[in-house]
Enzyme design. Sequence first.
Site, short mmCIF file in Angstrom:
data_model
loop_
_atom_site.label_atom_id
_atom_site.label_comp_id
_atom_site.label_asym_id
_atom_site.label_seq_id
_atom_site.Cartn_x
_atom_site.Cartn_y
_atom_site.Cartn_z
N SER A 1 0.79 -1.23 0.00
CA SER A 1 0.00 0.00 0.00
C SER A 1 0.82 1.28 0.00
O SER A 1 0.25 2.37 -0.09
CB SER A 1 -0.97 0.01 1.18
N TYR B 1 -10.84 1.90 5.77
CA TYR B 1 -9.82 1.62 4.76
C TYR B 1 -10.36 0.65 3.72
O TYR B 1 -10.79 -0.45 4.05
CB TYR B 1 -8.59 1.04 5.44
N SER B 2 -10.31 1.06 2.45
CA SER B 2 -10.82 0.22 1.37
C SER B 2 -9.95 0.35 0.14
O SER B 2 -9.77 1.44 -0.41
CB SER B 2 -12.26 0.62 1.02
N ASN B 3 -9.41 -0.77 -0.30
CA ASN B 3 -8.58 -0.77 -1.51
C ASN B 3 -9.38 -0.41 -2.76
O ASN B 3 -8.80 0.02 -3.76
CB ASN B 3 -7.92 -2.14 -1.67
N GLY C 1 2.87 -1.01 3.91
CA GLY C 1 2.19 -1.80 2.91
C GLY C 1 2.31 -3.29 3.16
O GLY C 1 3.35 -3.77 3.61
#
Length: 356
Positions: A76, A175-177, A311
């Site tokens: 990330s 939190y969302s990809n 990440g």
Amino acid sequence: MLVQGVVALVTAAMTAVVPASPSRGGDLQKSVDGVAAIGAMAEVRSGAQVWRGSSGVAELGTSRKVPVDGRFRAGSITKTFVSTVVLQLVAEGRIRLDDSVERWLPGVVPNGENITVRQLLNHTSGLYDYKNTLPMPPSEDFYALRYRTWTASEQIERALANPPVFDKPGSQYDYSNTNYLLIGEIIKKVTGRTYSDEIERRIIRPLGLHGTTMPRTSTRIPGPHPHGYVPKDGGQLDWTEMNPTLFGAGGDIISTTHDLNRFFSALLGGQLLPARLLQAMKTPGIEDGTYGLGLSWHDTACHIRVYGNDGDALAYQAYSFSTADTRRQATVAVTPHLPTNPDATVNTFLDKAFCS
């Protein structure tokens, strides 16, 4: 782009560095040896002094040392690169942070007229994370998807088949990809080029990040690197090779500790963004939050606030942080011995790097 500043940074980076003192180097080596992982590598900068070290093994079943200049999947931390590109487009007047998702991707996101680019960047959109729809180890379905190529559109579709995690965009942090898959698509809509192309054109090449690559569909890690593993049948399965489209714009970048320190030095030093947009990047999406526009921060044990990101790319985990004035920096990457979580021991290393 702020080309003059980038050129100045690259010129400065070409000057000689001073090794850390033997005592400090020894303390840092002891600290990196204490990181709970199969292997770890780190670079710590304090003014002109630089320390690089590694611990553990590069491959299970061997005694090969982890290369201090090794490549790794940085997960990330990709988001900080992607966000920097978007903010450069804002600086150029080509997009606004308060533009709606509907403005750039019409008909793609339900309620997209009420979700902004800013809310995608700071994870306050409420959109469901597509990664929660995918199998993960120890599911056999996960291993079968190792070399599958994913498109952003199909991952976004999987996410949007689920309701948002909260109703009012901007009201909460989650939190969302999925947010960054959408940002990647918006970058393509604005520029006519992929987010990978724009990161290479605007950041990697100007900064001379020679160990950093955008892998696209390539399954291999170029150059020297440690092997990464995922758990399987009570053991560890080599997962060094895999299709990085699983992560996409949310986490596919490959880099080195040296390159990440250079990138965050340029970013926080004002070479990549105007001051107002760097400040926006450091502004939390919700009150008392610790995540801004693709940038996070935390306070060390000695109460020094450091900025950067971390990440998780399944078989690799990376952490890169810097003081606001960029005089002190630390980047560490590990190949975790899953399911053991290395976060606590990495935080101990970061405290040693910033506080001693």
